[in-house]
Design a protein around this motif. Structure first.
Motif, PDB file in Angstrom:
ATOM      1  N   ASP A 121      -8.002  -0.299  -2.730  1.00 11.86           N
ATOM      2  CA  ASP A 121      -7.724  -0.287  -1.152  1.00 11.86           C
ATOM      3  C   ASP A 121      -8.655  -1.215  -0.426  1.00 11.86           C
ATOM      4  OD1 ASP A 121      -5.333   1.266  -1.849  1.00 11.86           O
ATOM      5  OD2 ASP A 121      -6.177   3.072  -0.683  1.00 11.86           O
TER       6      ASP A 121
ATOM      7  N   ASP B  76      -7.740  -4.540   1.391  1.00  9.52           N
ATOM      8  CA  ASP B  76      -8.324  -4.964   2.859  1.00  9.52           C
ATOM      9  C   ASP B  76      -9.031  -6.203   3.178  1.00  9.52           C
ATOM     10  OD1 ASP B  76      -6.944  -2.640   3.733  1.00  9.52           O
ATOM     11  OD2 ASP B  76      -8.816  -1.437   3.734  1.00  9.52           O
TER      12      ASP B  76
ATOM     13  N   TRP C  67      -8.787   4.426  -6.064  1.00 13.06           N
ATOM     14  CA  TRP C  67      -7.829   4.133  -4.873  1.00 13.06           C
ATOM     15  C   TRP C  67      -8.857   3.531  -3.909  1.00 13.06           C
ATOM     16  CZ3 TRP C  67      -5.251   9.301  -3.716  1.00 13.06           C
ATOM     17  CH2 TRP C  67      -4.338  10.059  -4.683  1.00 13.06           C
TER      18      TRP C  67
ATOM     19  N   GLN D 197       0.461   3.926  -2.979  1.00  9.02           N
ATOM     20  CA  GLN D 197       0.264   5.408  -2.624  1.00  9.02           C
ATOM     21  C   GLN D 197       1.204   6.330  -2.914  1.00  9.02           C
ATOM     22  OE1 GLN D 197      -3.175   6.018  -1.735  1.00  9.02           O
ATOM     23  NE2 GLN D 197      -2.530   8.009  -2.407  1.00  9.02           N
TER      24      GLN D 197
ATOM     25  N   ARG E  47       0.853  -1.285   0.084  1.00  2.20           N
ATOM     26  CA  ARG E  47      -0.055   0.176   0.093  1.00  2.20           C
ATOM     27  C   ARG E  47       0.859   1.281  -0.209  1.00  2.20           C
ATOM     28  NH1 ARG E  47      -5.547   0.934   2.501  1.00  2.20           N
ATOM     29  NH2 ARG E  47      -5.506  -1.129   2.316  1.00  2.20           N
TER      30      ARG E  47
END
Length: 197
Positions: free
Chosen positions: A107, A111, A103, A15, A11
């Motif tokens: 994400d 998760d 995004w 990012q 991540r």
């Protein structure tokens, strides 16, 4: 089995590439974020639009988690390369907003699923379309960093802005005169090597 920090590492690098890509648009007029600067038409806003589609595809559809975002430039019969530029009707805010929603969706996939989860890439050939989430995330990180590098070069050609972020250029310190001298030195070395060849 992945270590507890694996997802955090993935991540972080994803990012950082996302942020670098979007930062390249800051402070530029509408024309400059869209104008083609290479013979193949590479442009800043098109890179962001492309990256949004990549995330929604590899980190959404591939794992049975469609975003519901309409991406007409990726549908059957769409103009080739339509994901690499923004039409006059697609605002910068629309494209960046889509990317930020991509995004969030990507994400959420990261998760929700273990890294060894297997998905199927819809646009890959049957029988060779399986991929783990770990592989898909690494692929998206590589693609996004590649395009952030493209954006870095385009932006430097426009106004000299360089780096991953405004506060992190990754370059040695030097004023405009130092960089001009440095470039001239490289040009001389290149010409000398060319004469020796």
């Amino acid at each position: 089995m992945s270590s507890p920090g694996s997802k955090a590492d993935l991540r972080f690098y994803l990012q950082s590439a996302r942020d670098a890509l979007v930062w390249k648009l800051e402070g530029l007029p509408e024309y400059d974020v869209r104008r083609p600067l290479t013979p193949t038409g590479t442009n800043l806003l098109g890179l962001v639009k492309h990256a949004a589609g990549v995330e929604l595809g590899y980190l959404g559809d591939t794992f049975g988690r469609p975003s519901g975002e309409p991406l007409p430039w990726l549908e059957d019969g769409a103009e080739p390369n339509a994901d690499m530029w923004a039409t006059a009707d697609e605002s910068r805010e629309d494209v960046v907003g889509l990317y930020r929603r991509a995004w969030t969706h990507a994400d959420a996939t990261l998760d929700a699923l273990p890294l060894d989860t297997v998905g199927r890439v819809p646009w890959w050939p049957d029988g060779r379309d399986e991929v783990t989430l770990h592989h898909a995330v690494v692929r998206v990180i590589a693609d996004t960093h590649r395009h952030a590098g493209h954006a870095d070069v385009l932006r430097e050609l426009m106004d000299g802005a360089v780096g991953m972020r405004e506060d992190n250029t990754g370059l040695p310190p030097g004023d405009a005169a130092w960089w001009e001298d440095h470039r001239d030195r490289l040009e001389r070395a290149a010409r000398e090597a060319g004469r020796k060849a």
